[in-house]
Design a protein around this motif. Structure first.
Motif, mmCIF file in Angstrom:
data_model
loop_
_atom_site.group_PDB
_atom_site.id
_atom_site.type_symbol
_atom_site.label_atom_id
_atom_site.label_comp_id
_atom_site.label_asym_id
_atom_site.label_seq_id
_atom_site.Cartn_x
_atom_site.Cartn_y
_atom_site.Cartn_z
ATOM 1 N N SER A 236 7.230 -5.072 0.120
ATOM 2 C CA SER A 236 8.281 -4.359 0.873
ATOM 3 C C SER A 236 9.579 -4.256 0.090
ATOM 4 O O SER A 236 10.268 -3.243 0.167
ATOM 5 C CB SER A 236 8.552 -5.078 2.198
ATOM 6 O OG SER A 236 7.420 -4.966 3.042
ATOM 7 N N CYS A 240 7.983 -0.580 -1.461
ATOM 8 C CA CYS A 240 8.565 -0.035 -0.230
ATOM 9 C C CYS A 240 7.930 -0.693 0.976
ATOM 10 O O CYS A 240 6.771 -1.089 0.932
ATOM 11 C CB CYS A 240 8.433 1.481 -0.160
ATOM 12 S SG CYS A 240 6.742 2.032 -0.175
ATOM 13 N N PRO A 241 8.703 -0.815 2.073
ATOM 14 C CA PRO A 241 8.183 -1.530 3.246
ATOM 15 C C PRO A 241 7.290 -0.676 4.147
ATOM 16 O O PRO A 241 6.520 -1.214 4.928
ATOM 17 C CB PRO A 241 9.447 -1.942 4.000
ATOM 18 C CG PRO A 241 10.530 -1.052 3.518
ATOM 19 C CD PRO A 241 10.129 -0.478 2.210
ATOM 20 N N GLY A 242 7.381 0.645 4.006
ATOM 21 C CA GLY A 242 6.668 1.544 4.924
ATOM 22 C C GLY A 242 5.162 1.378 4.907
ATOM 23 O O GLY A 242 4.485 1.721 5.868
#
Lengths: 398, 398
Positions: A236, A240-242
């Protein structure tokens, strides 16, 4: 007649961060609240390319169910990475892919905790770890920390005198919420105490790769002679955390138990996200990407620290983190940061009040500042405003 | 000294399906084991297009954290779809996005179950629901079913006489593992009993959209006057499972509790997967896609039923499902399907023995056949082989 819910439900509160996040979704808010990474650094073009490749080469596999353990090449990468960076000695079978490192905490609760068990943690500690463990009906004993991490003599004293301790939870590197980093000596000592008292440790490490300065330190796990330490990690903050992809790593027999509880919890993580990340790691240089993140966050940390020094009253304390996303502010004891927040929210500034980070309550005079998610000028403007609100509040007291 | 795990860990077994899935990952195995959808039907090209669009238009949003509740346009679509197909009256705030419908079961355990509580379920029932609930230390009472679903007089008798019942779990449409569908009358009656005794119902419905013939029936929820029924759903069977996107729907106050426990469990679901699915639903006609799936699965069901009739001995029983993925076979009582499976695995054929679907054990003479994941000629070849193994085994008994 009313429905009867589980006993734990009377004790579970909304995460203050998640609730504040809803406010900050409005674009004109200056938010120091979430642990949000800077979205302008997400490698969107690269993810697009890699995603197309995965769908073209292995679309049917990427969209199908897979094993609970997770995508083997990704687990292999994680094991190698941890061995290099954290002095562990893992292979892919030491790794279970989880929905962010948060799920590693929830599964830890399921694997280790019965009702009324005790969890030891730093004071303060990560607020969503409190919710994750509390859902299993445990209690907390908070162990004080100083500039070198958890105070080990205090910890040993509690370990010696207390029945029912089942887990020690720590974030030794760029701690959430304080930004503090444990010394080498404390890491070693925690591993020894864990072995001596046979109490498992969950070493949470979502920020460790984001070091702005100073020497990297080996993990608590690297001093673990008995196989009692579990480590979480996450993409994340470095990717990226998505995608919600993290992991938990540890002794193979223990990880096997985590796999069993994950089967019942949600079968497995998103197949395609795991394959996209693995392929990204294969095609691109993540270290170069992480260096970009570090450069930006370091500047933001510098601005934040400078502004706090400049705009806040003299009688407050704050940390100067060597990495990660957070700094921690302590106001004079008679000031509640929730009161300060209420005024700040009216001015469209948000942060997280410190009280939520103490499982047994108190310490309402503290708050957490996230500096990774806002450009420098907004950090300046926002902290100036918070400083004014605090000064006005203090003036009003006299 | 050994580490101490939670009491529940002594009771949690590996999911037989997930373990068999590992065997069936080898490509030359004919597998009737998993509930795997046919990968050749995944809309890969469309997903690629939609995914590019999402990354281009809203990349930073798609890769960032979002709210625990989930992506609002997707929740809106789900509410509308359920209202149309299942006669519910939901809006987006009745919907929480979950990691597959499996997570809806785990969260239901967390919201409702204390140790020693009792869950009522169909006999047999979905095996991973058993693991999900068992992790909260509950016991099960199995309620017998006939061709119309759960036997309601038996259910009411148990409700009347038993303390500690906290949840009723059912799969009324194309049940897993039996393929059976409940009558309208039974659905209505269950909602009435749930209201009368104030016991919540989890109505699991991952297959309901895959009806090959006959009339669609309203949900149990549609007869729920008190707001006690929760419904799960999933994109795994009508779109693809690799994204791990499902949902749980119900009364807003109850869903709010689910949101709180999901915060501690894993914060939220994969943001980009939610946006890709929402955009797919916006750009493409999912009903057309579902019609394609139904056409293929119907043929496979026909072949499977025909082959069982043709190749299996006369003294076995089996269901003829009107939709979904499974048929259920009962051998004579003295034959263990695990023994049959052992021989079949040597011949590279797999299925799931029935015993695992009974929370309190027994009924080892049954097994589940999944017909959605293999082409017709392999269904024929595999079932012929299973038939031979059963016949040889029976001959060996004499």
């Amino acid at each position: 007649m009313q429905l009867q819910f589980a006993r734990r439900m009377s004790d579970i509160k909304a995460s203050e961060i998640r609730e504040i996040l809803k406010v900050t979704e409005k674009e004109d808010v200056i938010s120091f609240a979430g642990g949000l990474p800077a979205p302008e650094l997400f490698p969107i073009k690269e993810i697009d390319e890699v995603s197309r490749g995965v769908l073209k080469e292995s679309g049917t596999k990427a969209l199908q169910y897979t094993t609970t353990e997770g995508y083997a090449p990704l687990r292999k990468w994680i094991a190698d990475r941890m061995n290099t960076r954290l002095s562990t000695s893992f292979d892919e079978d030491n790794i279970l892919i989880t929905h962010g490192s948060q799920q590693g905490l929830d599964l830890s609760g399921k694997v280790f905790l019965d009702e009324e068990d005790i969890v030891l943690c730093e004071s303060p500690t990560y607020l969503a770890a409190i919710s994750a463990f509390k859902a299993y009906g445990c209690h907390f004993i908070e162990i004080p920390t100083d500039g070198d991490g958890m105070v080990m003599d205090f910890l040993e004293d509690v370990l010696k005198k207390t029945n029912g301790i089942k887990l020690i939870y720590v974030i030794p590197t760029f701690q959430n919420p304080t930004g503090k980093t444990w010394s080498l000596e404390r890491r070693k000592r925690l591993a020894e105490l864990s072995a001596k008292y046979s109490i498992p440790v969950v070493e949470d490490n979502p920020y460790g790769e984001l070091r702005f300065e100073g020497e990297s330190l080996p993990s608590v796990k690297s001093f673990d002679a008995k196989g009692n330490v579990l480590c979480t990690g996450s993409f994340s903050k470095i990717f990226c955390p998505g995608f919600r992809i993290g992991w938990i790593a540890g002794d193979k027999e223990i990880i096997r138990k985590y796999v069993l509880v994950k089967q019942g919890a949600d079968l497995q993580c998103n197949t395609i996200a795991q394959m996209i990340i693995a392929e990204y790691l294969n095609r691109y240089d993540i270290d170069e990407h992480i260096r970009k993140i570090i450069a930006i966050y370091r500047k933001r940390r510098d601005v934040a620290i400078e502004c706090i020094g400049k705009y806040f009253p003299d009688n407050i304390k704050y940390t100067r983190p060597e990495g990660g996303l957070f700094t921690w502010v302590e106001l004079p004891e008679n000031i509640s940061s929730r009161t300060i927040l209420d005024t700040c929210i009216e001015k469209k500034i948000a942060f997280v009040p410190g009280g939520s980070f103490f499982p047994n309550g108190g310490k309402d005079n503290s708050f957490r500042i996230n500096f990774s998610n806002m450009p420098e000028e907004k950090i300046d403007a926002g902290l100036r405003m918070i400083g004014e609100v605090i000064r006005e509040y203090i003036d009003g007291l006299h």
